[in-house]
Every structure is written in C-alpha cells, then in structure tokens.
Design an enzyme around this catalytic site. Structure first.
Site, PDB file in Angstrom:
ATOM      1  N   ARG A  11       0.849  -1.217   0.081  1.00 16.43           N
ATOM      2  CA  ARG A  11       0.038   0.076   0.146  1.00 16.43           C
ATOM      3  C   ARG A  11       0.853   1.210  -0.178  1.00 16.43           C
ATOM      4  O   ARG A  11       1.868   1.237   0.482  1.00 16.43           O
ATOM      5  CB  ARG A  11      -0.883  -0.046   1.387  1.00 16.43           C
ATOM      6  CG  ARG A  11      -1.812   1.227   1.600  1.00 16.43           C
ATOM      7  CD  ARG A  11      -2.557   1.372   2.691  1.00 16.43           C
ATOM      8  NE  ARG A  11      -3.531   2.445   2.875  1.00 16.43           N
ATOM      9  CZ  ARG A  11      -4.119   2.990   3.627  1.00 16.43           C
ATOM     10  NH1 ARG A  11      -4.088   2.041   4.985  1.00 16.43           N
ATOM     11  NH2 ARG A  11      -4.711   4.003   3.810  1.00 16.43           N
ATOM     12  N   HIS A  12       0.395   2.305  -0.395  1.00 18.36           N
ATOM     13  CA  HIS A  12       1.231   3.514  -0.673  1.00 18.36           C
ATOM     14  C   HIS A  12       1.377   4.112   0.973  1.00 18.36           C
ATOM     15  O   HIS A  12       0.528   3.762   1.760  1.00 18.36           O
ATOM     16  CB  HIS A  12       0.502   4.875  -1.483  1.00 18.36           C
ATOM     17  CG  HIS A  12      -0.933   5.078  -0.911  1.00 18.36           C
ATOM     18  ND1 HIS A  12      -1.176   5.512   0.414  1.00 18.36           N
ATOM     19  CD2 HIS A  12      -2.114   4.637  -0.975  1.00 18.36           C
ATOM     20  CE1 HIS A  12      -2.453   5.798   0.732  1.00 18.36           C
ATOM     21  NE2 HIS A  12      -2.874   5.112  -0.244  1.00 18.36           N
ATOM     22  N   GLY A  13       2.358   4.853   0.973  1.00 18.03           N
ATOM     23  CA  GLY A  13       2.777   5.352   2.199  1.00 18.03           C
ATOM     24  C   GLY A  13       1.686   6.151   3.046  1.00 18.03           C
ATOM     25  O   GLY A  13       0.883   6.890   1.885  1.00 18.03           O
ATOM     26  N   THR A  15      -0.582   9.555   3.791  1.00 17.40           N
ATOM     27  CA  THR A  15      -0.716  10.942   3.186  1.00 17.40           C
ATOM     28  C   THR A  15      -1.343  11.851   3.879  1.00 17.40           C
ATOM     29  O   THR A  15      -1.582  11.581   5.093  1.00 17.40           O
ATOM     30  CB  THR A  15      -1.790  10.751   1.751  1.00 17.40           C
ATOM     31  OG1 THR A  15      -3.043  10.514   2.420  1.00 17.40           O
ATOM     32  CG2 THR A  15      -1.228   9.600   0.910  1.00 17.40           C
ATOM     33  N   TRP A  17      -4.072  13.461   3.783  1.00 12.71           N
ATOM     34  CA  TRP A  17      -5.545  12.971   3.928  1.00 12.71           C
ATOM     35  C   TRP A  17      -5.617  11.782   4.899  1.00 12.71           C
ATOM     36  O   TRP A  17      -6.710  11.752   5.490  1.00 12.71           O
ATOM     37  CB  TRP A  17      -6.456  12.604   2.607  1.00 12.71           C
ATOM     38  CG  TRP A  17      -6.677  14.168   1.907  1.00 12.71           C
ATOM     39  CD1 TRP A  17      -6.121  15.348   2.506  1.00 12.71           C
ATOM     40  CD2 TRP A  17      -7.361  14.316   0.651  1.00 12.71           C
ATOM     41  NE1 TRP A  17      -6.744  16.389   1.545  1.00 12.71           N
ATOM     42  CE2 TRP A  17      -7.548  15.876   0.395  1.00 12.71           C
ATOM     43  CE3 TRP A  17      -8.114  13.334  -0.289  1.00 12.71           C
ATOM     44  CZ2 TRP A  17      -7.997  16.361  -0.471  1.00 12.71           C
ATOM     45  CZ3 TRP A  17      -8.625  13.983  -1.191  1.00 12.71           C
ATOM     46  CH2 TRP A  17      -8.848  15.319  -1.359  1.00 12.71           C
ATOM     47  N   GLN A  24     -10.059   9.448   0.021  1.00  6.95           N
ATOM     48  CA  GLN A  24      -9.172   9.727  -1.154  1.00  6.95           C
ATOM     49  C   GLN A  24      -9.578   9.344  -2.235  1.00  6.95           C
ATOM     50  O   GLN A  24      -9.819  10.129  -3.198  1.00  6.95           O
ATOM     51  CB  GLN A  24      -7.712   9.424  -0.785  1.00  6.95           C
ATOM     52  CG  GLN A  24      -6.998   9.794   0.336  1.00  6.95           C
ATOM     53  CD  GLN A  24      -5.624   9.553   0.600  1.00  6.95           C
ATOM     54  OE1 GLN A  24      -4.788  10.454   0.541  1.00  6.95           O
ATOM     55  NE2 GLN A  24      -5.415   8.120   0.759  1.00  6.95           N
ATOM     56  N   GLY A  25      -9.863   8.036  -2.555  1.00  5.05           N
ATOM     57  CA  GLY A  25     -10.374   7.355  -4.064  1.00  5.05           C
ATOM     58  C   GLY A  25      -9.673   7.813  -4.946  1.00  5.05           C
ATOM     59  O   GLY A  25      -8.151   7.509  -4.981  1.00  5.05           O
ATOM     60  N   ARG A  68       2.421   6.462  -7.028  1.00  5.32           N
ATOM     61  CA  ARG A  68       3.610   6.868  -8.099  1.00  5.32           C
ATOM     62  C   ARG A  68       4.881   7.052  -7.151  1.00  5.32           C
ATOM     63  O   ARG A  68       5.699   6.601  -7.127  1.00  5.32           O
ATOM     64  CB  ARG A  68       3.223   7.821  -8.743  1.00  5.32           C
ATOM     65  CG  ARG A  68       2.583   7.598 -10.205  1.00  5.32           C
ATOM     66  CD  ARG A  68       2.291   8.678 -11.154  1.00  5.32           C
ATOM     67  NE  ARG A  68       1.691   8.463 -12.437  1.00  5.32           N
ATOM     68  CZ  ARG A  68       1.433   9.217 -13.314  1.00  5.32           C
ATOM     69  NH1 ARG A  68       1.761  10.440 -13.127  1.00  5.32           N
ATOM     70  NH2 ARG A  68       0.930   8.852 -14.368  1.00  5.32           N
ATOM     71  N   GLU A  93      -7.572   3.106  -6.437  1.00  9.54           N
ATOM     72  CA  GLU A  93      -8.447   2.970  -5.475  1.00  9.54           C
ATOM     73  C   GLU A  93     -10.029   3.040  -5.896  1.00  9.54           C
ATOM     74  O   GLU A  93     -10.367   3.510  -6.844  1.00  9.54           O
ATOM     75  CB  GLU A  93      -8.041   4.003  -4.749  1.00  9.54           C
ATOM     76  CG  GLU A  93      -8.727   4.032  -3.083  1.00  9.54           C
ATOM     77  CD  GLU A  93      -8.768   2.700  -2.357  1.00  9.54           C
ATOM     78  OE1 GLU A  93      -9.036   1.676  -3.042  1.00  9.54           O
ATOM     79  OE2 GLU A  93      -8.286   2.633  -1.213  1.00  9.54           O
TER      80      GLU A  93
END
Length: 202
Positions: A11-13, A15, A17, A24-25, A68, A93
């Site tokens: 999963r991304h780090g 954020t 939000w 976020q979606g 990214r 997402e």
C-alpha cells in the site's frame, strides 16, 4: 486461477488526507514525511525479500499520485529505474464519488446512515457518483488473472481498499471479510498458493 509465483502487495505510504481521515479514492493527497519514510522502509525490506530468490520481476502500480511517489521511493531502494513500473488503472483505489476529500464526520452530516448502510451491503453499496465493491472486485479479478497467467513474480503498489480486495480474492473471501482486512502502511503481503504472509517493514 492460483498464483504460481509470489505476488507482493504494498500500500502507498501515509498521506496528508490519511492523517485527517479523509476519503481519497481517485483524488490525490501527497505523502507526508512519515509516508516517505514508510516507502523507504518498504523498499529496504522488499529488496531483502526479493534477494532470497533472485529472478525476473514484474513491477506494477496504480497511476494515482500517491502510489507513483511511493513506488519511485521503493524503486530507488531496489535500484531499478522508474521505467520499470507499469501503470494500470485497474489497480486504482475505489472511487468514492462525491465523498472524495471529505471525512466520515463531514459525510455523516448529509448521509447519517452511510457507514451502517455500507456495512450492511459491502458488495453493492455505492457512494454518490462513486463505485461499488462489486465493480472494484471485477477489475481486481481481471488484474489477478493477468498476474497469475504471467507466471512471474510480481510487485504491486496500490491502495488500502483496492489492495485488500485483491488479497481477498486470492484468499477466497467474501465482501464482508474483505471489508475488514488490515490495510497497513508499515508492512506488506506476500501472496502465493491461496495463502498470504504479512511482512513487517524494517
């Protein structure tokens, strides 16, 4: 179709939000300093993991900004060029439609039963202008089949919900079970032969 080579789901780090508990979606929020440090830890740990069984690897990511940025940090730790990453919109997402950018507290002002309604029907519920878990499951199943057909070890950087759905499909879970799967940002998962292993980032 079963995986015949390991699939690593990251999963991304964290954020901005995430820290504000906003949906976020398909919209983006940049990584925090902590999120960038998490991505570095993912890269270091993944490098050790991949070195145990050297061989060709496919690198896939969602095209959204936070994935990214996370993947580029991971790539630097692995020593691979940015061009190694292939983007696929099917890894994006879940779309929350009109709710994107809002917190649950704000959403419940206009939709007071939203979370209860979603929990009651996790497969079919659709946020206003958004996407159902059923549709997300369809595109996730397409990606999983594509990865399985390749027969190659694969690394995927995606999101909390979309990543959990891919893991759930691999494990044979229903929508309710997928809904409550852990979605860490300081660990990732190795999927293989209908099982998953949680790997803590160092």
């Amino acid at each position: 179709m079963k995986l015949t080579a390991p699939l690593y789901m990251l999963r991304h780090g964290e954020t901005a939000w995430n820290t504000e508990r906003r949906m976020q979606g398909t919209k983006n929020s940049d990584l925090t300093e902590r999120g960038r440090a998490q991505a570095q830890a993912m890269g270091r740990t993944l490098k050790i993991e991949l070195a145990r069984e050297p061989g060709p690897t496919i690198f896939l990511r969602s095209p959204l900004g936070r994935t990214r940025e996370t993947s580029e940090i991971i790539g630097r730790e692995l020593g691979i060029p940015t061009t190694e990453w292939r983007e696929d919109m099917r890894l994006a997402e879940l779309s929350y439609g009109e709710w994107e950018g809002f917190s649950w507290k704000e959403i419940e002002v206009t939709h007071p039963t939203a979370l209860a309604d979603w929990r009651a029907d996790p497969h079919g519920y659709c946020p206003p202008g958004g996407e159902t878990h059923e549709r997300l499951s369809q595109r996730s199943a397409e990606m999983l089949a594509l990865i399985a057909t390749s027969g190659m070890r694969t690394v995927v950087v995606s999101h909390g919900v979309s990543g959990a759905v891919m893991r759930g499909l691999h494990l044979g879970l229903d929508a309710r079970a997928m809904f409550v799967l852990e979605k860490p940002q300081d660990a990732f998962f190795r999927l293989f032969d209908s099982r998953e292993e949680r790997i803590v980032c160092l």
